[in-house]
Design a protein around this motif. Structure first.
Motif, PDB file in Angstrom:
ATOM      1  N   LEU A 143      10.240  11.793   6.036  1.00  0.00           N
ATOM      2  CA  LEU A 143      10.166  12.900   5.084  1.00  0.00           C
ATOM      3  C   LEU A 143      10.819  14.160   5.610  1.00  0.00           C
ATOM      4  CD1 LEU A 143       6.444  12.541   3.973  1.00  0.00           C
ATOM      5  CD2 LEU A 143       8.395  12.175   2.517  1.00  0.00           C
ATOM      6  N   LYS A 144      11.101  14.189   6.918  1.00  0.00           N
ATOM      7  CA  LYS A 144      11.640  15.385   7.592  1.00  0.00           C
ATOM      8  C   LYS A 144      10.709  16.575   7.381  1.00  0.00           C
ATOM      9  CE  LYS A 144      16.325  13.707   7.212  1.00  0.00           C
ATOM     10  NZ  LYS A 144      17.381  13.524   6.228  1.00  0.00           N
ATOM     11  N   THR A 145       9.442  16.352   7.639  1.00  0.00           N
ATOM     12  CA  THR A 145       8.430  17.392   7.419  1.00  0.00           C
ATOM     13  C   THR A 145       8.252  18.234   8.669  1.00  0.00           C
ATOM     14  OG1 THR A 145       7.313  15.657   6.221  1.00  0.00           O
ATOM     15  CG2 THR A 145       6.131  17.717   6.466  1.00  0.00           C
ATOM     16  N   GLU A 146       7.983  19.488   8.471  1.00  0.00           N
ATOM     17  CA  GLU A 146       7.622  20.374   9.578  1.00  0.00           C
ATOM     18  C   GLU A 146       6.103  20.389   9.701  1.00  0.00           C
ATOM     19  OE1 GLU A 146       9.477  22.496  11.715  1.00  0.00           O
ATOM     20  OE2 GLU A 146      11.134  21.187  11.098  1.00  0.00           O
TER      21      GLU A 146
ATOM     22  N   ASN B  57      -3.279   5.882  16.711  1.00  0.00           N
ATOM     23  CA  ASN B  57      -2.592   5.043  15.732  1.00  0.00           C
ATOM     24  C   ASN B  57      -2.211   5.847  14.502  1.00  0.00           C
ATOM     25  OD1 ASN B  57      -3.248   3.009  17.475  1.00  0.00           O
ATOM     26  ND2 ASN B  57      -3.790   1.602  15.851  1.00  0.00           N
ATOM     27  N   ASN B  58      -3.166   6.646  14.002  1.00  0.00           N
ATOM     28  CA  ASN B  58      -2.875   7.513  12.860  1.00  0.00           C
ATOM     29  C   ASN B  58      -1.673   8.381  13.171  1.00  0.00           C
ATOM     30  OD1 ASN B  58      -6.343   8.320  12.004  1.00  0.00           O
ATOM     31  ND2 ASN B  58      -5.171   6.470  11.780  1.00  0.00           N
ATOM     32  N   TRP B  59      -1.705   8.932  14.361  1.00  0.00           N
ATOM     33  CA  TRP B  59      -0.676   9.860  14.784  1.00  0.00           C
ATOM     34  C   TRP B  59       0.683   9.164  14.839  1.00  0.00           C
ATOM     35  CZ3 TRP B  59      -1.157  13.022  19.980  1.00  0.00           C
ATOM     36  CH2 TRP B  59      -0.222  14.050  19.973  1.00  0.00           C
ATOM     37  N   GLY B  60       0.693   7.980  15.440  1.00  0.00           N
ATOM     38  CA  GLY B  60       1.951   7.245  15.550  1.00  0.00           C
ATOM     39  C   GLY B  60       2.536   6.933  14.186  1.00  0.00           C
ATOM     40  N   PHE B  61       1.689   6.514  13.271  1.00  0.00           N
ATOM     41  CA  PHE B  61       2.195   6.199  11.933  1.00  0.00           C
ATOM     42  C   PHE B  61       2.681   7.462  11.227  1.00  0.00           C
ATOM     43  CE2 PHE B  61       1.259   5.926   7.366  1.00  0.00           C
ATOM     44  CZ  PHE B  61       2.227   4.999   7.034  1.00  0.00           C
ATOM     45  N   CYS B  62       1.908   8.547  11.369  1.00  0.00           N
ATOM     46  CA  CYS B  62       2.303   9.787  10.700  1.00  0.00           C
ATOM     47  C   CYS B  62       3.617  10.315  11.271  1.00  0.00           C
ATOM     48  CB  CYS B  62       1.206  10.835  10.837  1.00  0.00           C
ATOM     49  SG  CYS B  62      -0.226  10.430   9.855  1.00  0.00           S
TER      50      CYS B  62
ATOM     51  N   ASN C 273      -9.126   8.081  10.214  1.00  0.00           N
ATOM     52  CA  ASN C 273      -8.272   8.471   9.086  1.00  0.00           C
ATOM     53  C   ASN C 273      -8.118   9.987   9.065  1.00  0.00           C
ATOM     54  OD1 ASN C 273      -6.692   8.218   6.874  1.00  0.00           O
ATOM     55  ND2 ASN C 273      -8.341   7.827   5.441  1.00  0.00           N
ATOM     56  N   TYR C 274      -7.992  10.580  10.218  1.00  0.00           N
ATOM     57  CA  TYR C 274      -8.024  12.044  10.338  1.00  0.00           C
ATOM     58  C   TYR C 274      -6.626  12.646  10.378  1.00  0.00           C
ATOM     59  CZ  TYR C 274      -9.050  16.631  12.276  1.00  0.00           C
ATOM     60  OH  TYR C 274      -9.114  17.963  12.485  1.00  0.00           O
ATOM     61  N   VAL C 275      -5.746  12.065  11.185  1.00  0.00           N
ATOM     62  CA  VAL C 275      -4.388  12.587  11.247  1.00  0.00           C
ATOM     63  C   VAL C 275      -3.657  12.128   9.991  1.00  0.00           C
ATOM     64  CG1 VAL C 275      -2.267  12.639  12.567  1.00  0.00           C
ATOM     65  CG2 VAL C 275      -4.436  12.487  13.750  1.00  0.00           C
ATOM     66  N   ARG C 276      -3.151  13.081   9.233  1.00  0.00           N
ATOM     67  CA  ARG C 276      -2.485  12.755   7.980  1.00  0.00           C
ATOM     68  C   ARG C 276      -1.020  13.159   8.063  1.00  0.00           C
ATOM     69  NH1 ARG C 276      -6.546  12.427   3.897  1.00  0.00           N
ATOM     70  NH2 ARG C 276      -8.215  11.286   4.913  1.00  0.00           N
TER      71      ARG C 276
ATOM     72  N   ARG D 286       0.849  -1.194   0.000  1.00  0.00           N
ATOM     73  CA  ARG D 286       0.000   0.000   0.000  1.00  0.00           C
ATOM     74  C   ARG D 286       0.886   1.246   0.000  1.00  0.00           C
ATOM     75  NH1 ARG D 286      -3.574  -3.723   0.281  1.00  0.00           N
ATOM     76  NH2 ARG D 286      -5.268  -3.803   1.778  1.00  0.00           N
ATOM     77  N   THR D 287       0.386   2.316  -0.605  1.00  0.00           N
ATOM     78  CA  THR D 287       1.115   3.576  -0.499  1.00  0.00           C
ATOM     79  C   THR D 287       0.921   4.146   0.904  1.00  0.00           C
ATOM     80  OG1 THR D 287      -0.769   4.782  -1.326  1.00  0.00           O
ATOM     81  CG2 THR D 287       0.838   4.067  -2.942  1.00  0.00           C
ATOM     82  N   TYR D 288       1.760   5.119   1.257  1.00  0.00           N
ATOM     83  CA  TYR D 288       1.721   5.629   2.629  1.00  0.00           C
ATOM     84  C   TYR D 288       0.352   6.153   3.048  1.00  0.00           C
ATOM     85  CZ  TYR D 288       6.743   4.969   2.901  1.00  0.00           C
ATOM     86  OH  TYR D 288       7.975   4.401   2.924  1.00  0.00           O
ATOM     87  N   PRO D 289      -0.334   6.959   2.213  1.00  0.00           N
ATOM     88  CA  PRO D 289      -1.663   7.409   2.668  1.00  0.00           C
ATOM     89  C   PRO D 289      -2.641   6.261   2.863  1.00  0.00           C
ATOM     90  CG  PRO D 289      -0.914   8.720   0.806  1.00  0.00           C
ATOM     91  CD  PRO D 289       0.030   7.586   0.924  1.00  0.00           C
TER      92      PRO D 289
END
Lengths: 189, 195, 386
Positions: free
Chosen positions: C106-109, C94-99, C173-176, C74-77
């Motif tokens: 990705l080193k995202t801010e 869970n969403n949060w942990g994965f994100c 599926n809210y935290v992206r 599966r792709t990340y999203p």
């Protein structure tokens, strides 16, 4: 919290332990990371557990990665010290053909089920494990699903779309149809 | 038992007497009426849908009011709500529980996983639909379905139990659409969209 | 006696493990996988001497869905959707942990507002998860009313709040990656604050119903003690560990997101028995409300999503990101080979590791206490088996 001194101490004790070279542009965790020869995994773990400066008493997790191109399984151990609040990553590489490594369950009993899971799904044998039996799948399940070359045997519960079913493309037909990998979307929402 | 419970049903003859009311009906109908008004499901949760099933039994949705009271043993249950992913290791247990339930028994497949595998349609260990093991009466879509959807399924099942009598003979699974009410709602929605 | 047992029980690795050890006057008892008190499809085989448990063995895998294999495909999203269904009582966490793990790759801010929203929904979901524990633990002990109060009334209010922001009740599926899916609707913060106010007298009611209920205390105090050393050695984390004494909380010890900005205490127990495990969760609800109130009071403006493409390919590498979920440390280990799908993804589920302590806890206790111990560990089988 990158702790090179932790690695240095481990290397001073075990000269054949190496720190994996930092490859340019490769992403990795900031924690200390050492690559341990597979035959030395138990002495190194015992040292990490019992040495007062190390005191790695909490096993966070262990898992295995199947690098099929290099023909190795890489075992990854994440350890944490509840007293010193530092973490270390241990890695051990074993040959895919002889997938056997010594168990660290006698050192941390929390590794018991995690090793059983790796045994069950990845097919790596842990010598010295007190109860090495399949944990997730039932006895007699054909193959080790998390291996990259897993071949799925269709049974009466299946629809024929399972990952690893012979005849399906490696990524699975449905995803190709969805076109999930085509093109890069513009950034920003 | 007051006469009000039967008011809307045409299979009932009500006779008013000076001292009260007399009801005349067939035993078949009466048993069906009792059966559909007290569907006792098995307390059997598998995964995420089980939480919505529990919510359906709890205070806000309160399935007690339609006579749905969970029973912990299959021997006392009429209905089995397959709430969650059926994996292959669990499949023999699901079959065993189904066969431990007394006849007539009904099955509601709740959620995408037990309908067809849902998000795990390509998993090596998930059974792609509980109907590969046991016959299903009502399928509830959703991942997980809301308690309201489960309520609709219960109403649809009541409707189905009612139809047994119509067939003129007792058959466990008559030839009829499995989810009559859901289909009617769907048809109405399609008609509304067209107009 | 032992031979009789051998001929009667069904085949299975768990039975085989225990049957070799069955002695004179001992029997094996099968608990589950369909049992009203196992909180899912856990099967435990107990070795009994009379009514006293001498050994226990868990049989897992009755909800093993092969998530780790699916994630490689599966792709990340798309994986966020699967992460919802691992621990379905706290899907936001869970969403949060994965994100967190993907963002590390990705080193995202992350925008400040997105972090605030994440803390709000994460803590609300922690409370919702503890409310499920509170209700079901009451049922296990024999009290039905707490279930109707916590699960049927108060948890539904939290789910209503979640429904407003993402439309789902259980799987959000809210935290992206890079932020959250949508901004919070108009007036939502006010409704969260109103909910916190409503809950204050109800928490007192919770204590009256269960915490200081003499029957409940008799059933749980001193039952199933877990020492701090043993708990750490097994790798137990979260409330189950803190009940034994150590104040190990990722939010305090290694603050991620914006947790260092908030004032809260880490409740701990002393004895590590069922009552302490209950008490820690009960007090964590109060602490979570404190965090929510602070976050509502200082809720910032700004974007809710960082600059992340809809399709992203992280560089080559591997990361492990941890997050303090309601049950303990939830970790995601991702190996990326530069494509839009992970090469390998491993979930470190807190319930799976915590459940290993069951074998130690039940020895010497009676069957009725096993139900209390199982309830007090508060595991979710979706996460144990994945």
């Amino acid at each position: 919290m990158y702790l090179p001194e932790l690695c240095q101490k481990v290397i001073a004790k075990f000269p054949d332990v190496i720190v994996p070279p930092l490859v340019e542009k490769t992403i990795r965790d900031p924690e200390a990371m050492v690559l341990v020869p597979a035959k030395n995994i138990v002495p190194v773990c015992r040292f990490l557990r019992e040495n007062d400066e190390m005191a790695f008493d909490l096993p966070i997790q262990m898992t295995a990665v199947d690098y099929i191109k290099e023909n190795v399984f890489e075992l990854v151990y994440y350890l944490y010290s509840s007293k010193k609040k530092h973490a270390i990553i241990l890695k051990a590489r074993i040959d895919r053909a002889a997938a056997t490594i010594e168990s660290v369950t006698p050192i941390w009993s929390g590794m018991d089920w995690q090793e059983r899971e790796v045994f069950d799904l990845m097919g790596i044998t842990f010598t010295g494990h007190p109860n090495l039996k399949r944990i997730m799948m039932w006895d007699g399940f054909p193959g080790f699903p998390l291996r990259k070359d897993y071949v799925h045997v269709t049974d009466r519960y299946d629809s024929g779309l399972e990952i690893g079913t012979p005849g399906l493309d490696a990524k699975g037909v449905p995803f190709k149809a969805l076109g999930a990998t085509t093109g890069e979307a513009p950034s920003g929402h | 038992m007051s006469g009000n419970a039967f008011d809307s049903l045409d299979k009932i003859r009500q006779h008013k007497f000076p001292g009260g009311e007399l009801i005349m009906t067939s035993v078949d109908f009466f048993i069906d009426w009792a059966r559909k008004s007290s569907i006792w499901p098995l307390t059997f949760g598998l995964a995420c849908c089980a939480i919505e099933m529990m919510a359906a039994y709890a205070s806000r949705y309160d399935f007690d009011r339609v006579g749905v009271i969970p029973r912990p043993t299959p021997r006392q249950a009429d209905l089995m709500i397959i709430a969650g992913t059926v994996v292959k290791k669990m499949a023999p247990a699901v079959e065993l529980l189904y066969h431990q339930m007394p006849e007539p028994r009904f099955v509601i497949s709740m959620g995408a996983c037990s309908n067809c595998g849902g998000p795990y349609y390509d998993s090596y260990s998930v059974a792609k639909g509980v109907d590969k093991l046991i016959p299903v009466d009502i399928y509830v879509p959703g991942c997980p379905p809301r308690p309201e959807a489960l309520h609709t399924a219960i109403v649809a099942l009541q409707d189905k139990i009612d139809k047994y009598w119509d067939a003129g003979k007792r058959v466990l699974r008559p030839e009829m659409p499995t989810n009559q009410v859901l289909r009617e709602i769907n048809d109405a929605a399609i008609t509304a969209r067209k107009s | 006696m032992a031979t009789d047992v051998k001929s009667n029980v069904s085949k299975g690795p768990v039975f085989e493990t225990l049957i070799e050890k069955v002695g004179e006057n001992e029997m094996l008892l099968n608990l589950g996988p369909q049992h009203p008190s196992t909180h899912g499809v856990l099967r435990v085989v107990l070795k009994l001497d009379g009514e006293v448990i001498t050994d226990a063995e868990c049989d897992l895998g009755y909800l093993h869905r092969g998530v780790e294999k699916l994630c490689e495909n599966r792709t990340y999203p798309m994986i966020i959707v699967l992460s919802d269904r691992d621990d379905y009582l706290s899907a936001m966490n869970n969403n949060w942990g994965f994100c967190l793990a993907v963002e590390k790759l990705l080193k995202t801010e992350i925008p400040v507002r997105a972090d605030y929203i994440r803390i709000l929904v994460g803590e609300l979901n922690r409370i919702a998860s503890h409310m499920v524990f509170y209700g079901t633990f009451g049922i296990d002990i024999g009290a039905f009313t707490p279930f109707l109060h916590a699960f049927g009334r108060d948890r539904e209010e939290i789910l209503d709040l979640f429904e407003e922001i993402c439309g789902a009740r259980i799987t959000y599926n809210y935290v992206r990656v890079g932020g959250v899916m949508l901004d919070v609707p108009e007036g939502w913060i006010g409704r969260v604050q109103a909910f916190c106010e409503r809950m204050k007298p109800r928490l007192v009611e919770y204590d009256k119903l269960l915490t200081y209920n003499p029957i409940f205390m008799d059933r749980t105090i001193g039952v199933g003690k877990l020492s701090a050393e043993k708990a750490i050695e097994i790798g137990v984390t979260g409330p189950a560990l803190r009940a034994s004494g150590p104040t190990l909380d990722l939010r305090k010890d290694h603050p991620y997101s914006l947790y260092s900005n908030f004032k809260f205490d880490v409740p701990t127990g002393k004895n590590g028995d069922c009552y302490d495990r209950y008490m820690v969760r009960r007090q964590e609800m109060t602490e979570s409300f404190r965090i929510i109130e602070q976050a509502c009071a200082t809720f910032p403006d700004g974007p809710f999503m960082g600059k992340v493409g809809k399709v992203y390919r992280p560089g080559i590498g591997e990361v492990y990101a941890q997050h303090e979920g309601p049950r303990g440390w939830l970790g995601y280990y991702i190996v990326s080979d530069g494509t839009d799908r992970p090469y390998r993804l491993h979930i470190r589920p807190p319930s799976f590791v915590n459940l290993q302590s069951l074998k130690e806890l039940v020895k010497g206790w009676k069957i009725a206490d096993v139900i209390a111990i199982l309830g007090s560990l508060d595991f979710v089988l979706g996460e144990v088996d994945r």
